[in-house]
Design an enzyme around this catalytic site. Structure first.
Site, PDB file in Angstrom:
ATOM      1  N   TYR A 196      -2.595  -0.095  10.577  1.00 22.38           N
ATOM      2  CA  TYR A 196      -2.516  -0.563   9.179  1.00 22.38           C
ATOM      3  C   TYR A 196      -1.163  -0.200   8.595  1.00 22.38           C
ATOM      4  CZ  TYR A 196      -3.754  -1.057   4.215  1.00 22.38           C
ATOM      5  OH  TYR A 196      -3.797  -1.417   2.883  1.00 22.38           O
ATOM      6  N   SER A 236       0.858  -1.198   0.000  1.00 24.36           N
ATOM      7  CA  SER A 236       0.000   0.000   0.000  1.00 24.36           C
ATOM      8  C   SER A 236       0.888   1.240   0.000  1.00 24.36           C
ATOM      9  CB  SER A 236      -0.855  -0.011   1.269  1.00 24.36           C
ATOM     10  OG  SER A 236      -1.536   1.211   1.423  1.00 24.36           O
TER      11      SER A 236
HETATM   12  N1  NAP Z   1      -8.635  -0.973  -1.137  1.00 24.36           N
HETATM   13  C1  NAP Z   1      -7.617  -0.131  -1.013  1.00 24.36           C
HETATM   14  O1  NAP Z   1      -7.788   1.108  -1.037  1.00 24.36           O
HETATM   15  C2  NAP Z   1      -6.203  -0.664  -0.898  1.00 24.36           C
HETATM   16  C3  NAP Z   1      -5.146   0.231  -1.127  1.00 24.36           C
HETATM   17  C4  NAP Z   1      -3.849  -0.231  -1.007  1.00 24.36           C
HETATM   18  C5  NAP Z   1      -3.606  -1.542  -0.675  1.00 24.36           C
HETATM   19  N2  NAP Z   1      -4.650  -2.399  -0.442  1.00 24.36           N
HETATM   20  C6  NAP Z   1      -4.316  -3.784  -0.082  1.00 24.36           C
HETATM   21  O2  NAP Z   1      -4.806  -4.643  -1.095  1.00 24.36           O
HETATM   22  C7  NAP Z   1      -5.097  -5.929  -0.543  1.00 24.36           C
HETATM   23  C8  NAP Z   1      -6.504  -6.332  -0.957  1.00 24.36           C
HETATM   24  O3  NAP Z   1      -7.397  -5.368  -0.433  1.00 24.36           O
HETATM   25  P1  NAP Z   1      -8.868  -5.162  -1.026  1.00 24.36           P
HETATM   26  O4  NAP Z   1      -9.079  -3.718  -1.137  1.00 24.36           O
HETATM   27  O5  NAP Z   1      -9.071  -6.055  -2.184  1.00 24.36           O
HETATM   28  O6  NAP Z   1      -9.704  -5.668   0.248  1.00 24.36           O
HETATM   29  P2  NAP Z   1     -11.123  -6.357   0.368  1.00 24.36           P
HETATM   30  O7  NAP Z   1     -11.966  -6.049  -0.808  1.00 24.36           O
HETATM   31  O8  NAP Z   1     -11.595  -5.988   1.734  1.00 24.36           O
HETATM   32  O9  NAP Z   1     -10.761  -7.912   0.319  1.00 24.36           O
HETATM   33  C9  NAP Z   1      -9.935  -8.457   1.309  1.00 24.36           C
HETATM   34  C10 NAP Z   1      -9.679  -9.894   0.975  1.00 24.36           C
HETATM   35  O10 NAP Z   1      -8.849 -10.452   2.012  1.00 24.36           O
HETATM   36  C11 NAP Z   1      -9.444 -11.663   2.456  1.00 24.36           C
HETATM   37  N3  NAP Z   1      -9.133 -11.955   3.852  1.00 24.36           N
HETATM   38  C12 NAP Z   1      -9.213 -11.106   4.906  1.00 24.36           C
HETATM   39  N4  NAP Z   1      -8.907 -11.760   6.037  1.00 24.36           N
HETATM   40  C13 NAP Z   1      -8.636 -13.038   5.687  1.00 24.36           C
HETATM   41  C14 NAP Z   1      -8.273 -14.197   6.409  1.00 24.36           C
HETATM   42  N5  NAP Z   1      -8.140 -14.195   7.748  1.00 24.36           N
HETATM   43  N6  NAP Z   1      -8.070 -15.345   5.731  1.00 24.36           N
HETATM   44  C15 NAP Z   1      -8.227 -15.385   4.400  1.00 24.36           C
HETATM   45  N7  NAP Z   1      -8.579 -14.326   3.654  1.00 24.36           N
HETATM   46  C16 NAP Z   1      -8.776 -13.169   4.297  1.00 24.36           C
HETATM   47  C17 NAP Z   1     -10.935 -11.425   2.274  1.00 24.36           C
HETATM   48  O11 NAP Z   1     -11.628 -12.662   2.292  1.00 24.36           O
HETATM   49  P3  NAP Z   1     -13.173 -12.753   2.781  1.00 24.36           P
HETATM   50  O12 NAP Z   1     -13.995 -12.477   1.562  1.00 24.36           O
HETATM   51  O13 NAP Z   1     -13.293 -14.151   3.294  1.00 24.36           O
HETATM   52  O14 NAP Z   1     -13.368 -11.717   3.856  1.00 24.36           O
HETATM   53  C18 NAP Z   1     -10.952 -10.717   0.931  1.00 24.36           C
HETATM   54  O15 NAP Z   1     -10.871 -11.642  -0.130  1.00 24.36           O
HETATM   55  C19 NAP Z   1      -4.931  -5.799   0.969  1.00 24.36           C
HETATM   56  O16 NAP Z   1      -3.687  -6.320   1.349  1.00 24.36           O
HETATM   57  C20 NAP Z   1      -4.948  -4.278   1.192  1.00 24.36           C
HETATM   58  O17 NAP Z   1      -4.231  -3.917   2.336  1.00 24.36           O
HETATM   59  C21 NAP Z   1      -5.941  -1.994  -0.565  1.00 24.36           C
END
Ligand code: NAP
Length: 233
Positions: free
Chosen positions: A147, A134
């Site tokens: 975070y 991130s």
């Molecule tokens: N969105 C942003 O603005 C952003 C920006 C920069 C970086 N990121 C990073 O990008 C990555 C993906 O984020 P996203 O935005 O796609 O988030 P998201 O839509 O909230 O999805 C999170 C994913 O992580 C899985 N997960 C969470 N806890 C878990 C666990 N204990 N075991 C297995 N799976 C688990 C969730 O599975 P479930 O469906 O089972 O909950 C879901 O598939 C993360 O590392 C985040 O920090 C996001």
């Protein structure tokens, strides 16, 4: 798996059921055999069924038992994309010890544990680890301590892994997106108040394209780190 598709590279995508992980699966589906990571069996099976060559990797990544049971089933692996992650907002004054533990467990400890268990397969393939970090892995702001601390730690992990694995031919890429239009960003805006303006964020596809770029590096090259940020118009 259809044997005709068995020449495809194999990629495991954690968090493959939603958000950025799902977009990575979409981008790679035409060229790769996908191992879809997720903790909900039905959700994982539904995603697997939507692709020509895919299989489930079901594990709650915070459960050492789950990961220990699932990882040995992966004997072939060309790429591991860590997308699963969680956030939590709050000032240092307000954050509970349990929240610190939960965020670090998913964003750092689980990543290290799963990577370690899959390194033998990745080394055999001279494969690649891609970590969705991130902008918060470089910069922080009030309310973002837990975070951001987890993502700083993840960057340190990635940098160390890259140097350790150089001699084994495993490449390591850290991808640093800005705000992305996913459930996680909705959760943050819910907490902070204000309007959710999807058009001012990156699409998950933009981040997935960065993953594809990293995986497409020529053999002598390693994409070490990529920043992907919204244009902000
Ligand atoms: N969105 C942003 O603005 C952003 C920006 C920069 C970086 N990121 C990073 O990008 C990555 C993906 O984020 P996203 O935005 O796609 O988030 P998201 O839509 O909230 O999805 C999170 C994913 O992580 C899985 N997960 C969470 N806890 C878990 C666990 N204990 N075991 C297995 N799976 C688990 C969730 O599975 P479930 O469906 O089972 O909950 C879901 O598939 C993360 O590392 C985040 O920090 C996001």
């Amino acid at each position: 798996m259809d044997n005709r598709l068995d020449t495809r590279p194999h990629v495991l995508i954690t968090g493959g059921t939603r958000g950025i992980g799902r977009a990575v699966a979409d981008e790679l589906a035409a060229t790769h055999h996908l191992l879809i990571g997720g903790r909900d069996r039905d959700a994982v099976d539904a995603v697997v069924a939507s692709y020509p060559s895919a299989e489930p990797f079901v594990a709650d990544l915070t459960s050492e038992d789950d990961v220990a049971a699932a990882a040995p089933g992966v004997d072939r692996l060309d790429a591991l994309v860590h997308s699963a992650g969680i956030t939590a907002m709050g000032t240092v004054e307000d954050l509970a010890r349990a929240t610190w533990r939960e965020v670090f467990e998913v964003n750092v400890v689980a990543v290290a544990d799963l990577t370690a268990r899959l390194l033998p397969a990745l080394r055999r393939a001279h494969g690649q680890v891609v970590l969705i970090n991130s902008g918060s892995g470089f910069f922080t702001s009030p309310g973002n301590s837990v975070y951001s601390a987890s993502k700083f730690a993840l960057r340190a992990f990635s940098d160390t892994l890259r140097e350790e694995e150089r001699e084994h031919g495993v490449r390591v890429t850290s991808i640093h997106p800005g705000k992305v239009d996913t459930d996680m960003q909705r959760q943050i805006v819910d907490h902070q108040g204000g309007d959710y303006r999807a058009d001012s964020y990156l699409t998950p596809e933009s981040v997935a394209r960065a993953v594809v770029f990293a995986l497409s590096a020529t053999p002598e090259a390693q994409v070490e780190s990529l920043n992907v940020r919204p244009m902000g118009r």
